[in-house]
Write an enzyme that holds these catalytic residues in place. Structure first.
Site, PDB file in Angstrom:
ATOM      1  CG  HIS A   1     -13.960  -1.405  -1.371  1.00 43.24           C
ATOM      2  ND1 HIS A   1     -13.836  -1.909  -2.722  1.00 43.24           N
ATOM      3  CD2 HIS A   1     -15.221  -1.911  -0.822  1.00 43.24           C
ATOM      4  CE1 HIS A   1     -14.767  -2.570  -2.918  1.00 43.24           C
ATOM      5  NE2 HIS A   1     -15.281  -2.565  -1.815  1.00 43.24           N
TER       6      HIS A   1
ATOM      7  CE1 TYR B   1      -3.023  -3.177   1.269  1.00 46.38           C
ATOM      8  CE2 TYR B   1      -4.104  -1.552  -0.289  1.00 46.38           C
ATOM      9  CZ  TYR B   1      -4.109  -3.028   0.358  1.00 46.38           C
ATOM     10  OH  TYR B   1      -5.066  -3.762  -0.005  1.00 46.38           O
TER      11      TYR B   1
END
Ligand code: NAD
Ligand code: APR
Ligand code: ZN
Length: 232
Positions: A106, A54
């Site tokens: 999300h 990420y």
């Protein structure tokens, strides 16, 4: 009567900004196993690998900009008199940067969440073992504020309320592979909305009443124009 509009976007709307989708041949899941980087178990097993996955995607945001599809949806929200609810499965910030109000079901790449106190906080840089929670000051307790497989998507009550009241439901750049988002069109259909999908190619679900094929950079501005200036 000015119709209320519910828009769901997926990775396809950001593809022409240069952000990889998930399931196209050059997509993200072609290079990584979901189970290795996008599940709570993966984070438990190897937090550094997940943080790095990420961190890399977050760092990549600085070199991309919203495209004309993001801009067209922001314009629709500004000018359309009826309610326009924009929900995205994407974790990039391109809708916001185009000036839209958006619900991230999300989560968001530019935010972190503390596994100690639960605080969600702006976090545009890397999350490392040295990162300190802005709220409880704990160290090395931050995770990406992303909804992983196996976790509950966010804002579902608000989303379902808007969905049931929508007169028009548009799914833009999503494969319709992942629930609960994949079921939104069915709900809209049942509630009598006009349902359409804007995608490179029609997805497997035949529930849409209308399908606008082509890249979002073409289909979305044209569709927005048809809403704002309907042909008599
Ligand atoms: P799901 O039921 O929405 O997806 C079905 C199952 O597919 C999941 O259990 C997943 O593990 C599995 N799967 C295996 N290989 C896959 C692949 N290549 N692509 C997609 N799915 C694959 O899973 P869920 O547990 O209900 O997910 C909860 C939510 O988390 C979903 O809405 C999902 O979209 C979201 N999510 C977000 C991200 C992200 O990076 N933003 C990543 C993963 C999941
Ligand atoms: N214009 C329009 N649609 C496009 C474009 C484009 N330029 N490029 C790709 N698409 C379409 C593809 O045809 C595909 O249907 O976008 C869709 C991308 O699908 P996915 O890669 O599955 O992305 P998405 O639907 O957003 O995935 C849903 O699954 O892995 C999880 O959380 C993750 O949010 C993601 C969710
Ligand atoms: Zn904290």
């Amino acid at each position: 009567m000015t119709p209320s509009i519910f828009i769901l976007t997926g990775a396809g709307i950001s593809a022409e900004s240069g952000i990889a989708t998930f399931r196209d041949e050059d997509g993200l899941w072609a290079k990584h196993r979901v189970e290795d980087v996008a599940t709570p178990e993966a984070f438990e097993r190897n937090p550094a690998l997940v943080q790095n996955f990420y961190n890399q995607r977050r760092a990549g945001l600085v070199s991309v900009v919203p495209n004309v599809a993001h801009e067209a949806l922001a314009r629709l929200q500004r000018l359309h008199k009826g309610a326009v609810t924009l929900v995205t499965q994407n974790i990039d910030d391109l809708h916001e940067r185009a000036g839209a109000e958006v619900i991230h079901m999300h989560g968001e790449l530019i935010k972190a969440r503390c596994t100690d106190c639960g605080a969600v906080q702006p976090w545009p840089h890397d999350i490392t073992t040295e990162s300190v929670c802005m709220n409880c000051k704990s160290k090395n307790t931050l995770r990406p504020h992303i909804v992983w497989f196996g976790e509950m998507p966010l804002f579902m009550e608000e989303i379902e309320q808007a969905l049931m009241e929508a007169d028009i439901f548009a799914a833009i750049g999503t494969s319709g592979e992942v629930y609960p988002a994949a079921g939104f069109g069915e709900i809209a259909n049942t509630c009598g909305a006009h349902t359409l999908e804007l995608n490179l190619k029609p997805t497997r679900s035949n529930m849409f009443k209308q399908s606008l094929e082509g890249p979002a950079s073409k289909t979305v501005p044209d569709w927005v124009e048809s809403i704002l200036n309907p042909a008599d």
